[in-house]
Scaffold this motif. Structure first.
Motif, PDB file in Angstrom:
ATOM      1  N   ALA A  34      25.368  67.790  87.231  1.00 42.24           N
ATOM      2  CA  ALA A  34      24.765  66.546  87.723  1.00 42.24           C
ATOM      3  C   ALA A  34      25.151  66.288  89.175  1.00 42.24           C
ATOM      4  O   ALA A  34      24.296  65.935  90.007  1.00 42.24           O
ATOM      5  CB  ALA A  34      25.184  65.373  86.835  1.00 42.24           C
ATOM      6  N   VAL A  35      26.418  66.459  89.489  1.00 37.73           N
ATOM      7  CA  VAL A  35      26.876  66.247  90.862  1.00 37.73           C
ATOM      8  C   VAL A  35      26.162  67.211  91.812  1.00 37.73           C
ATOM      9  O   VAL A  35      25.706  66.819  92.894  1.00 37.73           O
ATOM     10  CB  VAL A  35      28.411  66.396  90.962  1.00 37.73           C
ATOM     11  CG1 VAL A  35      28.874  66.409  92.419  1.00 37.73           C
ATOM     12  CG2 VAL A  35      29.106  65.278  90.187  1.00 37.73           C
ATOM     13  N   LYS A  36      26.026  68.469  91.424  1.00 39.53           N
ATOM     14  CA  LYS A  36      25.358  69.457  92.281  1.00 39.53           C
ATOM     15  C   LYS A  36      23.881  69.124  92.478  1.00 39.53           C
ATOM     16  O   LYS A  36      23.350  69.266  93.585  1.00 39.53           O
ATOM     17  CB  LYS A  36      25.526  70.859  91.695  1.00 39.53           C
ATOM     18  CG  LYS A  36      26.933  71.398  91.854  1.00 39.53           C
ATOM     19  CD  LYS A  36      27.090  72.773  91.225  1.00 39.53           C
ATOM     20  CE  LYS A  36      28.497  73.306  91.436  1.00 39.53           C
ATOM     21  NZ  LYS A  36      28.698  74.624  90.809  1.00 39.53           N
ATOM     22  N   ILE A  37      23.213  68.680  91.412  1.00 40.23           N
ATOM     23  CA  ILE A  37      21.789  68.302  91.514  1.00 40.23           C
ATOM     24  C   ILE A  37      21.622  67.101  92.444  1.00 40.23           C
ATOM     25  O   ILE A  37      20.722  67.073  93.290  1.00 40.23           O
ATOM     26  CB  ILE A  37      21.196  67.989  90.109  1.00 40.23           C
ATOM     27  CG1 ILE A  37      21.078  69.268  89.285  1.00 40.23           C
ATOM     28  CG2 ILE A  37      19.874  67.247  90.207  1.00 40.23           C
ATOM     29  CD1 ILE A  37      20.061  70.270  89.804  1.00 40.23           C
ATOM     30  N   ILE A  38      22.486  66.111  92.303  1.00 35.87           N
ATOM     31  CA  ILE A  38      22.420  64.933  93.172  1.00 35.87           C
ATOM     32  C   ILE A  38      22.684  65.338  94.618  1.00 35.87           C
ATOM     33  O   ILE A  38      21.982  64.910  95.541  1.00 35.87           O
ATOM     34  CB  ILE A  38      23.420  63.850  92.696  1.00 35.87           C
ATOM     35  CG1 ILE A  38      22.957  63.279  91.349  1.00 35.87           C
ATOM     36  CG2 ILE A  38      23.576  62.745  93.736  1.00 35.87           C
ATOM     37  CD1 ILE A  38      24.007  62.447  90.622  1.00 35.87           C
ATOM     38  N   ASP A  39      23.668  66.205  94.838  1.00 37.97           N
ATOM     39  CA  ASP A  39      24.011  66.655  96.192  1.00 37.97           C
ATOM     40  C   ASP A  39      22.865  67.422  96.841  1.00 37.97           C
ATOM     41  O   ASP A  39      22.639  67.311  98.043  1.00 37.97           O
ATOM     42  CB  ASP A  39      25.273  67.522  96.140  1.00 37.97           C
ATOM     43  CG  ASP A  39      25.754  67.942  97.517  1.00 37.97           C
ATOM     44  OD1 ASP A  39      25.929  67.050  98.383  1.00 37.97           O
ATOM     45  OD2 ASP A  39      25.942  69.159  97.737  1.00 37.97           O
ATOM     46  N   ILE A  60      25.778  51.603  91.032  1.00 40.18           N
ATOM     47  CA  ILE A  60      25.898  53.030  91.346  1.00 40.18           C
ATOM     48  C   ILE A  60      24.949  53.401  92.484  1.00 40.18           C
ATOM     49  O   ILE A  60      25.311  54.135  93.400  1.00 40.18           O
ATOM     50  CB  ILE A  60      25.654  53.896  90.099  1.00 40.18           C
ATOM     51  CG1 ILE A  60      26.779  53.669  89.072  1.00 40.18           C
ATOM     52  CG2 ILE A  60      25.555  55.375  90.469  1.00 40.18           C
ATOM     53  CD1 ILE A  60      26.499  54.279  87.712  1.00 40.18           C
ATOM     54  N   SER A  61      23.735  52.882  92.445  1.00 40.59           N
ATOM     55  CA  SER A  61      22.767  53.142  93.506  1.00 40.59           C
ATOM     56  C   SER A  61      23.284  52.649  94.853  1.00 40.59           C
ATOM     57  O   SER A  61      23.181  53.351  95.864  1.00 40.59           O
ATOM     58  CB  SER A  61      21.428  52.477  93.171  1.00 40.59           C
ATOM     59  OG  SER A  61      20.527  52.637  94.237  1.00 40.59           O
ATOM     60  N   SER A  66      25.654  53.865 100.153  1.00 41.68           N
ATOM     61  CA  SER A  66      26.720  53.593 101.129  1.00 41.68           C
ATOM     62  C   SER A  66      27.381  54.868 101.650  1.00 41.68           C
ATOM     63  O   SER A  66      27.997  54.851 102.707  1.00 41.68           O
ATOM     64  CB  SER A  66      27.778  52.666 100.528  1.00 41.68           C
ATOM     65  OG  SER A  66      28.613  53.352  99.621  1.00 41.68           O
ATOM     66  N   VAL A  67      27.230  55.976 100.918  1.00 43.32           N
ATOM     67  CA  VAL A  67      27.808  57.241 101.383  1.00 43.32           C
ATOM     68  C   VAL A  67      26.734  58.204 101.882  1.00 43.32           C
ATOM     69  O   VAL A  67      26.975  59.400 102.031  1.00 43.32           O
ATOM     70  CB  VAL A  67      28.696  57.908 100.300  1.00 43.32           C
ATOM     71  CG1 VAL A  67      29.899  57.032  99.987  1.00 43.32           C
ATOM     72  CG2 VAL A  67      27.914  58.242  99.046  1.00 43.32           C
TER      73      VAL A  67
END
Length: 161
Positions: A34-39, A60-61, A66-67
């Motif tokens: 999930a982290v890789k897909i979001i990245d 969360i959004s 913000s980042v």
């Protein structure tokens, strides 16, 4: 009376600590995917939930934005009244639901699947519609809630994840 209130407060915090410890042990390959897909997302990360999960989705959004990750919160009820058009095939959709069975999510899930929009499901029940329909399944361990019904431990786990 004050001691009783403080004891209740401490009990609720302990409940959430136990929930977070269970969540920590559930982190697995799906989390990494999930982290890789979001990245790697070249468009937007859209996060949606119903009720208290919707409030968590909105937070969360805001954190992702913000980042530097383009993200917005999609209201589950509004999506059934025309807002699904804001989703594109390049987006990543994250749906958050404790039960994974809420009626408001059904149209979003169908739309995402029909249009091949990548779907990450954050849910506590493996037999749910959301769990079964998700490309990546992030299972939040089922936990005891404060007083058995007040959504505290589950929403804390959703936000922490």
């Amino acid at each position: 009376m004050k001691k009783r209130i403080n004891d209740i407060g401490k009990d609720v915090i302990d409940l959430q600590i136990r929930s977070l410890k269970k969540l920590k042990t559930s982190i697995n390959q799906s989390f990494e995917q999930a982290v890789k897909i979001i990245d790697k997302c070249k468009s937007k990360v859209i996060i949606c939930g119903v009720g208290k999960s919707g409030i968590i989705a909105s937070k969360i959004s805001a954190t992702l934005s913000s980042v530097g990750t383009p993200s917005f919160y999609l209201s589950a009820s509004d999506s059934s009244h025309g807002d699904l058009g804001s989703l594109t095939k390049k987006d990543v959709l994250i749906l958050i639901s404790y039960s994974g069975q809420t009626n408001e999510l059904k149209n979003i899930i169908r739309y995402a699947n029909r249009n091949k929009i990548f779907l990450i499901g954050v849910v506590s029940k493996k037999d749910s519609i959301l769990y079964k329909a998700s490309d990546i399944k992030l299972l939040i361990p089922q936990t005891k809630e404060a007083e058995g019904i007040i959504p505290t431990a589950s929403t804390t786990s959703q936000l922490a994840l």
